[in-house]
Design a protein around this motif. Structure first.
Motif, mmCIF file in Angstrom:
data_model
loop_
_atom_site.group_PDB
_atom_site.id
_atom_site.type_symbol
_atom_site.label_atom_id
_atom_site.label_comp_id
_atom_site.label_asym_id
_atom_site.label_seq_id
_atom_site.Cartn_x
_atom_site.Cartn_y
_atom_site.Cartn_z
ATOM 1 N N ASN A 1 20.296 -18.196 -41.964
ATOM 2 C CA ASN A 1 20.921 -19.485 -42.272
ATOM 3 C C ASN A 1 21.786 -19.995 -41.131
ATOM 4 O O ASN A 1 21.832 -21.196 -40.856
ATOM 5 N N PRO B 1 20.276 -23.956 -45.263
ATOM 6 C CA PRO B 1 20.095 -23.705 -46.696
ATOM 7 C C PRO B 1 21.415 -23.247 -47.329
ATOM 8 O O PRO B 1 22.373 -22.929 -46.614
ATOM 9 N N SER B 2 21.451 -23.146 -48.638
ATOM 10 C CA SER B 2 22.652 -22.697 -49.336
ATOM 11 C C SER B 2 22.875 -21.201 -49.097
ATOM 12 O O SER B 2 22.001 -20.382 -49.391
ATOM 13 N N ASP B 3 24.052 -20.854 -48.579
ATOM 14 C CA ASP B 3 24.364 -19.431 -48.354
ATOM 15 C C ASP B 3 24.469 -18.667 -49.674
ATOM 16 O O ASP B 3 24.010 -17.524 -49.768
ATOM 17 N N THR C 1 20.980 -18.119 -50.964
ATOM 18 C CA THR C 1 20.240 -17.232 -50.063
ATOM 19 C C THR C 1 20.618 -15.783 -50.323
ATOM 20 O O THR C 1 19.744 -14.906 -50.417
ATOM 21 N N SER D 1 17.880 -13.451 -51.932
ATOM 22 C CA SER D 1 17.373 -12.413 -51.023
ATOM 23 C C SER D 1 17.460 -11.053 -51.698
ATOM 24 O O SER D 1 16.525 -10.246 -51.648
ATOM 25 N N HIS E 1 26.221 -29.466 -52.347
ATOM 26 C CA HIS E 1 24.859 -29.170 -51.891
ATOM 27 C C HIS E 1 23.876 -30.199 -52.403
ATOM 28 O O HIS E 1 24.101 -30.851 -53.428
ATOM 29 N N ASP F 1 18.570 -27.931 -50.410
ATOM 30 C CA ASP F 1 19.295 -26.781 -49.844
ATOM 31 C C ASP F 1 18.922 -25.514 -50.608
ATOM 32 O O ASP F 1 18.898 -24.411 -50.048
ATOM 33 N N MET F 2 18.655 -25.667 -51.905
ATOM 34 C CA MET F 2 18.286 -24.527 -52.746
ATOM 35 C C MET F 2 16.838 -24.108 -52.497
ATOM 36 O O MET F 2 16.520 -22.916 -52.522
ATOM 37 N N ALA G 1 16.955 -22.161 -49.395
ATOM 38 C CA ALA G 1 17.489 -20.827 -49.672
ATOM 39 C C ALA G 1 16.408 -19.916 -50.225
ATOM 40 O O ALA G 1 16.314 -18.740 -49.856
ATOM 41 N N ALA H 1 15.098 -16.578 -48.439
ATOM 42 C CA ALA H 1 15.250 -15.345 -49.212
ATOM 43 C C ALA H 1 13.936 -14.576 -49.308
ATOM 44 O O ALA H 1 13.911 -13.351 -49.137
#
Length: 198
Positions: free
Chosen positions: A70, A101-103, A106, A110, A145, A149-150, A153, A157
């Motif tokens: 990211n 992306p959204s941390d 992610t 992940s 967000h 962004d999702m 993620a 991930a």
């Protein structure tokens, strides 16, 4: 694509004067639910067998790899958050950095995808993945967000989890064995007392 992103954002984002209880609920989901992930990983390590510990290590590395990816994406393609372009309504304090992306998602996904890709841990992975959905909703609802962004993620991930599992043997040799030796040494009194698994 950006037009679709904005339309979806306005469908989910909170109104100008939302219910205070709903905002509090969304803030809890947006900031606090993520702590279930490290708690799960720590629990799985401390009270697991070797198979579970390896799975927890892989999931942790996948999460960290996703967050690192990211940072690279944000450097190459910085994308403003909604409040940075005066879009929608914001009800959560956040630094003005790249949104894509959204941390949060992610990290959650992940870990979950890494577990899902291992048959024995699939139920736990699915549960973690589902826990990510209300986090995604809350962060869009609160205005920090965009929906895409999702999606970003999720893609990061999946790739992070896949790459980590591809390198499983190297991860076990380089990370797991030294970590287990250190854990066994440091936690020996608790292991002997039956408080932790050997």
């Amino acid at each position: 694509m950006e037009a679709l992103n904005h339309r979806l954002f306005f469908l989910i984002n909170a109104p100008a004067h939302p219910d205070a209880l709903m905002v509090s609920f969304a803030r809890g989901l947006a900031d606090e639910l993520i702590w279930l992930v490290p708690l799960l990983l720590i629990y799985g390590w401390l009270w697991g067998n070797e198979q579970r510990r390896i799975a927890m290590l892989e999931a942790t590395v996948a999460g960290l790899a996703g967050l690192l990816a990211n940072q690279v994406i944000a450097l190459v393609w910085p994308h403003p958050r909604p409040f940075m372009v005066n879009m929608g309504h914001t009800f959560l304090r956040h630094v003005a950095d790249s949104s894509f992306p959204s941390d949060h998602l992610t990290l959650i996904w992940s870990v979950s995808f890494c577990l899902i890709m291992r048959k024995h841990f699939r139920p736990a992975g699915i549960a973690v993945a589902l826990a990510g959905l209300p986090v995604a909703w809350a962060r869009i609802y609160l205005g920090v967000h965009f929906p895409l962004d999702m999606v970003g993620a999720a893609l990061v991930a999946v790739m992070s989890a896949w790459l980590v599992l591809r390198g499983e043997r190297l991860l076990i040799d380089v990370c797991y064995r030294p970590m287990f030796a250190a854990y066994h040494l440091l936690a020996k009194p608790l292991i002997r007392g039956g408080w932790l698994n050997e």
